[in-house]
Design a protein around this motif. Structure first.
Motif, PDB file in Angstrom:
ATOM      1  N   LYS A  28      25.740 101.569  -6.518  1.00  0.00           N
ATOM      2  CA  LYS A  28      27.324 101.931  -5.972  1.00  0.00           C
ATOM      3  C   LYS A  28      27.553 101.984  -4.690  1.00  0.00           C
ATOM      4  O   LYS A  28      27.251 102.574  -3.974  1.00  0.00           O
ATOM      5  CB  LYS A  28      27.249 103.459  -6.762  1.00  0.00           C
ATOM      6  CG  LYS A  28      28.132 103.711  -7.353  1.00  0.00           C
ATOM      7  CD  LYS A  28      28.719 104.924  -7.681  1.00  0.00           C
ATOM      8  CE  LYS A  28      29.959 105.265  -7.899  1.00  0.00           C
ATOM      9  NZ  LYS A  28      30.360 106.689  -8.849  1.00  0.00           N
ATOM     10  N   THR A  62      31.345  99.335  -2.557  1.00  0.00           N
ATOM     11  CA  THR A  62      32.304  98.355  -2.573  1.00  0.00           C
ATOM     12  C   THR A  62      31.944  97.437  -1.561  1.00  0.00           C
ATOM     13  O   THR A  62      31.315  97.872  -0.173  1.00  0.00           O
ATOM     14  CB  THR A  62      33.605  99.401  -1.796  1.00  0.00           C
ATOM     15  OG1 THR A  62      33.777 100.593  -2.350  1.00  0.00           O
ATOM     16  CG2 THR A  62      34.468  98.046  -2.013  1.00  0.00           C
ATOM     17  N   MET A  63      32.490  96.250  -1.910  1.00  0.00           N
ATOM     18  CA  MET A  63      31.827  95.050  -1.510  1.00  0.00           C
ATOM     19  C   MET A  63      33.069  94.257  -0.699  1.00  0.00           C
ATOM     20  O   MET A  63      33.863  95.338  -0.438  1.00  0.00           O
ATOM     21  CB  MET A  63      31.572  93.882  -1.767  1.00  0.00           C
ATOM     22  CG  MET A  63      31.040  93.896  -2.722  1.00  0.00           C
ATOM     23  SD  MET A  63      30.123  92.165  -3.712  1.00  0.00           S
ATOM     24  CE  MET A  63      31.890  92.640  -4.878  1.00  0.00           C
ATOM     25  N   ASP A  64      32.096  93.869   1.476  1.00  0.00           N
ATOM     26  CA  ASP A  64      33.255  93.311   2.080  1.00  0.00           C
ATOM     27  C   ASP A  64      34.802  93.228   1.188  1.00  0.00           C
ATOM     28  O   ASP A  64      35.404  93.471   1.915  1.00  0.00           O
ATOM     29  CB  ASP A  64      33.121  92.876   3.032  1.00  0.00           C
ATOM     30  CG  ASP A  64      31.988  93.399   3.557  1.00  0.00           C
ATOM     31  OD1 ASP A  64      31.428  95.021   4.255  1.00  0.00           O
ATOM     32  OD2 ASP A  64      30.571  92.416   4.499  1.00  0.00           O
ATOM     33  N   ASN A  65      34.600  92.500  -0.050  1.00  0.00           N
ATOM     34  CA  ASN A  65      36.190  92.235  -0.534  1.00  0.00           C
ATOM     35  C   ASN A  65      37.015  92.879  -0.884  1.00  0.00           C
ATOM     36  O   ASN A  65      37.648  92.719  -1.481  1.00  0.00           O
ATOM     37  CB  ASN A  65      35.482  91.141  -0.526  1.00  0.00           C
ATOM     38  CG  ASN A  65      34.413  90.928  -1.896  1.00  0.00           C
ATOM     39  OD1 ASN A  65      34.816  92.006  -2.691  1.00  0.00           O
ATOM     40  ND2 ASN A  65      34.764  89.609  -2.696  1.00  0.00           N
ATOM     41  N   GLY A  66      36.422  93.736  -0.666  1.00  0.00           N
ATOM     42  CA  GLY A  66      37.078  94.974  -2.008  1.00  0.00           C
ATOM     43  C   GLY A  66      36.689  95.206  -3.618  1.00  0.00           C
ATOM     44  O   GLY A  66      37.277  96.533  -3.734  1.00  0.00           O
ATOM     45  N   GLN A  67      35.647  94.538  -3.952  1.00  0.00           N
ATOM     46  CA  GLN A  67      34.894  94.531  -5.295  1.00  0.00           C
ATOM     47  C   GLN A  67      34.239  96.072  -6.060  1.00  0.00           C
ATOM     48  O   GLN A  67      32.714  96.564  -4.476  1.00  0.00           O
ATOM     49  CB  GLN A  67      34.448  93.069  -5.762  1.00  0.00           C
ATOM     50  CG  GLN A  67      33.831  93.688  -7.041  1.00  0.00           C
ATOM     51  CD  GLN A  67      34.515  93.092  -7.775  1.00  0.00           C
ATOM     52  OE1 GLN A  67      35.785  92.178  -7.601  1.00  0.00           O
ATOM     53  NE2 GLN A  67      34.793  92.971  -9.465  1.00  0.00           N
ATOM     54  N   ALA A  68      34.483  96.894  -6.378  1.00  0.00           N
ATOM     55  CA  ALA A  68      33.743  97.558  -6.517  1.00  0.00           C
ATOM     56  C   ALA A  68      31.966  97.329  -7.101  1.00  0.00           C
ATOM     57  O   ALA A  68      32.570  96.396  -8.228  1.00  0.00           O
ATOM     58  CB  ALA A  68      34.203  98.983  -7.371  1.00  0.00           C
ATOM     59  N   PHE A  69      31.416  97.930  -7.042  1.00  0.00           N
ATOM     60  CA  PHE A  69      29.950  97.715  -7.949  1.00  0.00           C
ATOM     61  C   PHE A  69      28.909  98.590  -8.341  1.00  0.00           C
ATOM     62  O   PHE A  69      29.675  99.895  -7.554  1.00  0.00           O
ATOM     63  CB  PHE A  69      28.998  96.588  -7.511  1.00  0.00           C
ATOM     64  CG  PHE A  69      28.610  97.124  -6.442  1.00  0.00           C
ATOM     65  CD1 PHE A  69      27.138  97.698  -5.968  1.00  0.00           C
ATOM     66  CD2 PHE A  69      29.198  97.044  -4.669  1.00  0.00           C
ATOM     67  CE1 PHE A  69      27.131  97.877  -4.737  1.00  0.00           C
ATOM     68  CE2 PHE A  69      28.766  97.195  -3.465  1.00  0.00           C
ATOM     69  CZ  PHE A  69      27.551  97.671  -3.438  1.00  0.00           C
ATOM     70  N   ASP A  70      28.662  99.278  -9.304  1.00  0.00           N
ATOM     71  CA  ASP A  70      28.305 100.528 -10.471  1.00  0.00           C
ATOM     72  C   ASP A  70      27.590 100.911 -10.996  1.00  0.00           C
ATOM     73  O   ASP A  70      27.741  99.701 -12.361  1.00  0.00           O
ATOM     74  CB  ASP A  70      29.705 101.082  -9.596  1.00  0.00           C
ATOM     75  CG  ASP A  70      29.170 102.697 -10.772  1.00  0.00           C
ATOM     76  OD1 ASP A  70      27.755 103.169 -10.790  1.00  0.00           O
ATOM     77  OD2 ASP A  70      30.180 103.820 -11.650  1.00  0.00           O
ATOM     78  N   LYS A 102      25.627 102.351 -15.561  1.00  0.00           N
ATOM     79  CA  LYS A 102      26.419 102.697 -14.584  1.00  0.00           C
ATOM     80  C   LYS A 102      25.658 103.888 -13.534  1.00  0.00           C
ATOM     81  O   LYS A 102      24.656 104.235 -14.019  1.00  0.00           O
ATOM     82  CB  LYS A 102      27.495 103.892 -14.469  1.00  0.00           C
ATOM     83  CG  LYS A 102      28.707 102.684 -15.162  1.00  0.00           C
ATOM     84  CD  LYS A 102      30.386 103.349 -15.359  1.00  0.00           C
ATOM     85  CE  LYS A 102      31.080 102.626 -15.681  1.00  0.00           C
ATOM     86  NZ  LYS A 102      31.415 101.322 -14.711  1.00  0.00           N
TER      87      LYS A 102
END
Length: 111
Positions: free
Chosen positions: A16, A18-26, A55
């Motif tokens: 969970k 946020t990637m460097d490009n702002g894309q969230a992951f969960d 999630k």
């Protein structure tokens, strides 16, 4: 297509952030002992396959089982497709307790 299956869970992990490009992951991933395809006589035995289980919060539901790995569970699963490829996802896990030996209730010999 939904179905239930008894599986051997060998591991779990969650991610969970946020990637460097702002894309969230969960997400939570479950690792399940799965038979290798022996139909071409080029493989035998088992390997661990990775399945999605929702999630990161799903991981917390099973954290108390840390000392019980691997464990058997009944999984509610579903095969889904985008029209070109398909994958299997797990919707829920219900751990199955190992059968405990029956207590001896009879009289002992010589009693």
């Amino acid at each position: 297509m939904k179905f239930a299956s008894t599986i051997k869970v060998t591991g779990m992990k969650f991610s969970k952030g946020t990637m460097d490009n702002g894309q969230a992951f969960d997400s939570t991933k479950v690792f399940v002992e799965t038979e290798l395809d022996s139909s071409k006589d080029t493989a035998m035995g088992t390997a661990c396959a990775e399945y999605g289980l929702g999630k990161a919060e799903e991981y917390q539901k099973y954290k108390h089982l840390a000392d019980s790995f691997p464990f058997m569970a009944v999984a509610e699963m579903e095969i889904v497709t985008n029209g070109k490829t398909q994958k299997t996802v797990i919707h829920s896990l219900r751990p199955v307790e190992a059968a405990k030996p029956a207590a001896s209730g009879g009289k002992h010999a010589g009693a």
